[in-house]
Enzyme design. Sequence first.
Site, mmCIF file in Angstrom:
data_model
loop_
_atom_site.group_PDB
_atom_site.id
_atom_site.type_symbol
_atom_site.label_atom_id
_atom_site.label_comp_id
_atom_site.label_asym_id
_atom_site.label_seq_id
_atom_site.Cartn_x
_atom_site.Cartn_y
_atom_site.Cartn_z
ATOM 1 N N LYS A 24 0.838 -1.187 0.000
ATOM 2 C CA LYS A 24 0.000 0.000 0.000
ATOM 3 C C LYS A 24 0.882 1.248 0.000
ATOM 4 C CE LYS A 24 -3.564 2.356 2.772
ATOM 5 N NZ LYS A 24 -4.415 2.282 3.979
ATOM 6 N N SER B 252 -8.968 3.186 3.084
ATOM 7 C CA SER B 252 -7.956 3.730 2.205
ATOM 8 C C SER B 252 -7.106 2.668 1.515
ATOM 9 C CB SER B 252 -7.038 4.675 3.001
ATOM 10 O OG SER B 252 -6.372 3.993 4.050
ATOM 11 N N SER C 66 -9.907 1.247 7.411
ATOM 12 C CA SER C 66 -9.292 1.196 6.086
ATOM 13 C C SER C 66 -8.746 -0.157 5.660
ATOM 14 C CB SER C 66 -8.170 2.237 5.987
ATOM 15 O OG SER C 66 -8.715 3.529 5.970
#
Length: 475
Positions: free
Chosen positions: A73, A149, A173
């Site tokens: 990520k 996210s 997230s």
Amino acid sequence: MRDVLRLDAVGQALAIKNGQMSARELVEAAIAAIEARDGELNAVVFRRFERALAEIDSIPADAPFAGVPILLKDLGWRQVGEPYAAGSAIRDGLEVAEDGYGVARLREAGFVVLGRTNTPEFGTTITTEPVAFGPTRNPYDPAYSAGGSSGGSAAAVAAGMVALATASDGGGSIRVPASLCGLVGLKPSRGRVSLGPALGEGWSGFSCPGFVTRTVRDTAAALDVVSGFHPGDPYDAPALPGPLTAEVGRDPGRLRIGYLTTHPRGDVPEVPELTEAVTGAAALLESLGHDVEPGGPEALGDLEFPVHFGAIVANNLAAQVAGLGELRGKPIELEELEPRNAAMVSVARTHSAVDHIRATQWMDAFRRRMATWWRAGHDLLLMPSLGVAPFPLGWITPDDLSLAFGRTGHAVSYTSPVNATGQPAISLPLHRTEAGLPVGVQLVAATGREDLLIRVAAQIEQARPFEHPAMEPLA
């Protein structure tokens, strides 16, 4: 070789060790999958294919995941020498000084990093639609959000590009994109995975690193790789009884489980798809021999929670933006930020240091009030992973910021309190809408009890194996 990407990471590692394929063949297959599938999805924003292939021969053969591809990520999970944007154009040109502890451990375990995944600007919302990189689309329906996210990571795993990807969770997230993309997503206990050396904590302790995966055993194995205290960390999670991989298949015993289908605050609309998901999961857990009854912590109904949570997140964002301005040698103007983040920073600048400390002290009391429910004899809390139904792109990010913040608040109403308490929680893919979109359910354990979550999640997975229809085979 096309079917190899349908294996989970543990399965891929075993296939390499057994000589069924080479690490190079597996990595090349994953690269081909990214090239074939990511054009529409926009999950991978930075690619390092040539460097990944060049690293394969130097991986020790006895590394547990030697040659298994992974995506990182692009928020946290820093890797030296690689781009790091955190969903924003503001970071352009700012270099990463050294690997994050988690990335170093992944590489030591033999994982091959293929690139970095899309995330909203600074991770402050639960849909991945950054202005700098464009939206990530849901593999189940490209008109829909993959969540955030960690949306880029979730879309990549759900589409079969890699078996697992790193993620992080400051208000939902990990669990939100896991829910929307039909994956397993475990937010660990606070302090289980270090944020060092760049950070001691994220969002005043709300944020925790983790993974999105397709199987419970992958979640357990990946967390075993990166978990552990580092000197200087501000938190240390309670010790686990042993490796989480040893908990897969272990009998969880007969558990007392409460469940919620409506939010006790009373300001979150009930969603039929979420009610169906939770009641179905409750029935499944009851059929597995657990005592399941309606109810949850009384503290969840406190109307003040969203106010204090939002203030703490905004204050942390303002500090982050100030730090980035110092790094680049020029203050960041509000106009450089996306409107959502500009509004949050603007509000945070009206808060005093006393205001921030008072908000964190309120959260301390909230955490203790929440804990009384588990201390009273409950083992797990079952509730939705997301407070709204699967939503199309643009729904969380309208031009009307008041509407945007309201929808976001509803979306994280079941997840953000668990970030505030530091407890572990896992989202499992147990339901789909009539249109075929995934809907996850969330199980929350007492602090430090990831072992119990893995036991129960594995029991559920065995009883009702998770399906991943978005993984289309390569032509």
